[in-house]
Design an enzyme around this catalytic site. Sequence first.
Site, short mmCIF file in Angstrom:
data_model
loop_
_atom_site.label_atom_id
_atom_site.label_comp_id
_atom_site.label_asym_id
_atom_site.label_seq_id
_atom_site.Cartn_x
_atom_site.Cartn_y
_atom_site.Cartn_z
N HIS A 161 0.83 -1.21 0.00
CA HIS A 161 0.00 0.00 0.00
C HIS A 161 0.86 1.25 0.00
CE1 HIS A 161 -4.05 -1.69 0.65
NE2 HIS A 161 -3.38 -2.70 1.19
N GLU A 210 -7.30 0.36 -6.26
CA GLU A 210 -6.74 -0.94 -5.91
C GLU A 210 -5.89 -1.52 -7.04
OE1 GLU A 210 -8.78 -4.04 -4.04
OE2 GLU A 210 -10.25 -2.77 -3.03
N GLY A 222 -6.65 -1.31 2.66
CA GLY A 222 -6.32 0.10 2.41
C GLY A 222 -6.68 0.98 3.60
#
Length: 276
Positions: A161, A210, A222
């Site tokens: 991420h 994503e 996330g």
Amino acid sequence: MNLRFTKMHGLGNDFVVIDAVNQSVALSPDQVRWLADRHRGIGCDQLLLVEPASDSAADFRYRIYNADGGEVEQCGNGARCFMRFVHDQGLTDRRALTVQTLGGPIELQLEDDGQVTVDMGPPRLEPAAIPFQAPARASVYPIEVDGQEYRIGALSMGNPHAVLTVEDIERTPVAELGPRIEHHPRFPNRVNVGFMQILASNHIRLRVHERGAGETCACGTGACAAVVAGRLQGRLDERVRVSLPGGDLVISWPGENASVFMTGPAVSVFEGTIPL
Ligand SMILES: N[C@H](CCC[C@H](N)C(=O)O)C(=O)O
């Protein structure tokens, strides 16, 4: 064969969930892309396979495939739907489960109100573990995209991420900037890209582009990553309400080396079969 599936979602992040305990399932990337196709198949952001555990310390194994056909390490909204699914399908009646994933074991708890709490495990903060090319670990990394510099948080929840802090989430060009950071060369496995607006130290808004799926209504890992990044930057409390386009999650992270906890809903929409 006629493949049985259940269509589910976690705050609008939607899934095709398949019982691979009672069905023999082996899907190629092309088959995953077809099943995920919203015009030619069933349609979903991710496809989830529920399998017997191969580790005696776990109750089940959970495999996650993005709509682009790639298998990935972790899915937070999917984990909550997993718990709903195994109960609805009679695969277990236990309210606390340990589940194997490519990104490491997770612990699921079915709450009395039907929501699901997931112990997502601790975040991985070292660049090599994300993976992200950087000289050393930092709470904020400069990154250049098309000649412009951005400042990001970067970490792994089992899956990679990047988290940007923005002033106005509505006016943020997620569709333009998200793919450019997803495919940035400093992320060798690509990356999920979160755009966070901090409303208060215990409340953020979040949109996520994503990896392998594009912008979704919600992203569980996330939301976890955004809270970790915000806390590492000294801007967020231990317990944060994360408001995503599809709804709210509650994320808690006590800090360094501790697990991240996520609580939210899981909805089963319909069951079906599809000839494979
Ligand atoms: N797109 C993610 C997988 C799904 C994660 C998301 N749906 C969640 O709820 O965490 C990845 O490529 O790592």
